[in-house]
Design a protein around this motif. Structure first.
Motif, PDB file in Angstrom:
ATOM      1  N   SER A  64       0.820  -1.119  -0.167  1.00  0.00           N
ATOM      2  CA  SER A  64      -0.053   0.084  -0.047  1.00  0.00           C
ATOM      3  C   SER A  64       0.873   1.270  -0.086  1.00  0.00           C
ATOM      4  O   SER A  64       1.834   1.236   0.684  1.00  0.00           O
ATOM      5  N   THR A  65       0.507   2.302  -0.690  1.00  0.00           N
ATOM      6  CA  THR A  65       1.209   3.435  -0.880  1.00  0.00           C
ATOM      7  C   THR A  65       0.545   4.652  -0.075  1.00  0.00           C
ATOM      8  O   THR A  65       1.033   5.899   0.252  1.00  0.00           O
ATOM      9  N   VAL A  66      -0.769   4.345   0.318  1.00  0.00           N
ATOM     10  CA  VAL A  66      -1.416   5.317   1.130  1.00  0.00           C
ATOM     11  C   VAL A  66      -2.175   4.580   2.208  1.00  0.00           C
ATOM     12  O   VAL A  66      -2.441   3.695   2.315  1.00  0.00           O
ATOM     13  N   GLY A  67      -2.330   5.434   3.325  1.00  0.00           N
ATOM     14  CA  GLY A  67      -3.017   5.114   4.355  1.00  0.00           C
ATOM     15  C   GLY A  67      -2.428   3.904   5.366  1.00  0.00           C
ATOM     16  O   GLY A  67      -1.268   4.064   5.474  1.00  0.00           O
ATOM     17  N   VAL A  97      -1.495  -8.591   4.505  1.00  0.00           N
ATOM     18  CA  VAL A  97      -0.927  -8.730   5.806  1.00  0.00           C
ATOM     19  C   VAL A  97      -1.072  -7.113   6.369  1.00  0.00           C
ATOM     20  O   VAL A  97      -0.346  -6.350   5.629  1.00  0.00           O
ATOM     21  N   TYR A  98      -1.792  -6.825   7.166  1.00  0.00           N
ATOM     22  CA  TYR A  98      -1.909  -5.383   7.565  1.00  0.00           C
ATOM     23  C   TYR A  98      -1.028  -5.032   8.872  1.00  0.00           C
ATOM     24  O   TYR A  98      -0.818  -6.057   9.865  1.00  0.00           O
ATOM     25  N   PHE A  99      -0.200  -4.212   9.102  1.00  0.00           N
ATOM     26  CA  PHE A  99       0.601  -3.819  10.123  1.00  0.00           C
ATOM     27  C   PHE A  99       0.148  -2.679  10.698  1.00  0.00           C
ATOM     28  O   PHE A  99      -0.693  -1.887  10.238  1.00  0.00           O
TER      29      PHE A  99
END
Length: 164
Positions: A64-67, A97-99
């Motif tokens: 992801s590049t945003v948020g 995979v959310y960090f």
């Protein structure tokens, strides 16, 4: 050998060669992207570091590049019924995979074809709203909104004659 037997064998040979040639043009199944290993995905637990994720799953397909900080592993299975023609998507899976803000794994999610739209990540094209309108309607819409001196804002456009 009789002439009839030679003719029959020649026909069979021609049919065999044509059949072999045509069989090469019949469809195929294609796999693109990261092929998901359920055991590897299950081993990623909340709180894991990015290094652990890289060692287990490898380099992500995209990030992801945003948020929020997220890594995506994309897998797509397509089917082509006849060679050299377009492919149809049979299955698509995305492991997300959310960090957290501290760059630790918050959660891991698995999305399938039923969870969203098909995104063509091979061609790297994204549908836009401008394609909905015809060319002429876009052209006339631009002509009716032409404001050479900045419109009603009161300040002239850069380079405009200020009446000096």
């Amino acid at each position: 050998m009789s002439r009839r037997l030679v003719s029959a064998l020649a026909r069979l040979a021609v049919i065999g060669v044509l059949g072999a040639g045509v069989s090469g043009c019949i469809g195929e199944d294609l796999r693109h992207g990261y092929q998901i290993d359920q055991a590897a995905v299950a081993s990623i637990k909340p709180g894991s570091s990015p290094e652990q994720v890289l060692q287990t799953l490898g380099t992500p397909s995209t990030v992801s590049t945003v948020g929020n900080k997220s890594w995506y592993y994309i897998s797509q299975n397509t089917r082509r019924t006849v060679m050299f023609l377009g492919e149809s998507v049979q299955d698509q899976k995305v492991v997300a995979v959310y960090f957290t803000g501290g760059f630790k794994v918050e959660r891991v999610a698995l999305y399938g074809l039923q969870d969203g739209r098909i995104f063509d990540f091979i061609e790297r094209t994204t549908p836009t709203s401008g394609q909905d309108r015809a060319f002429l309607s876009q052209l006339f819409r631009g002509l009716t909104r032409y404001e050479p001196f900045g419109g009603n804002s009161g300040s002239p456009a850069p380079g405009a004659n200020r009446g000096l």
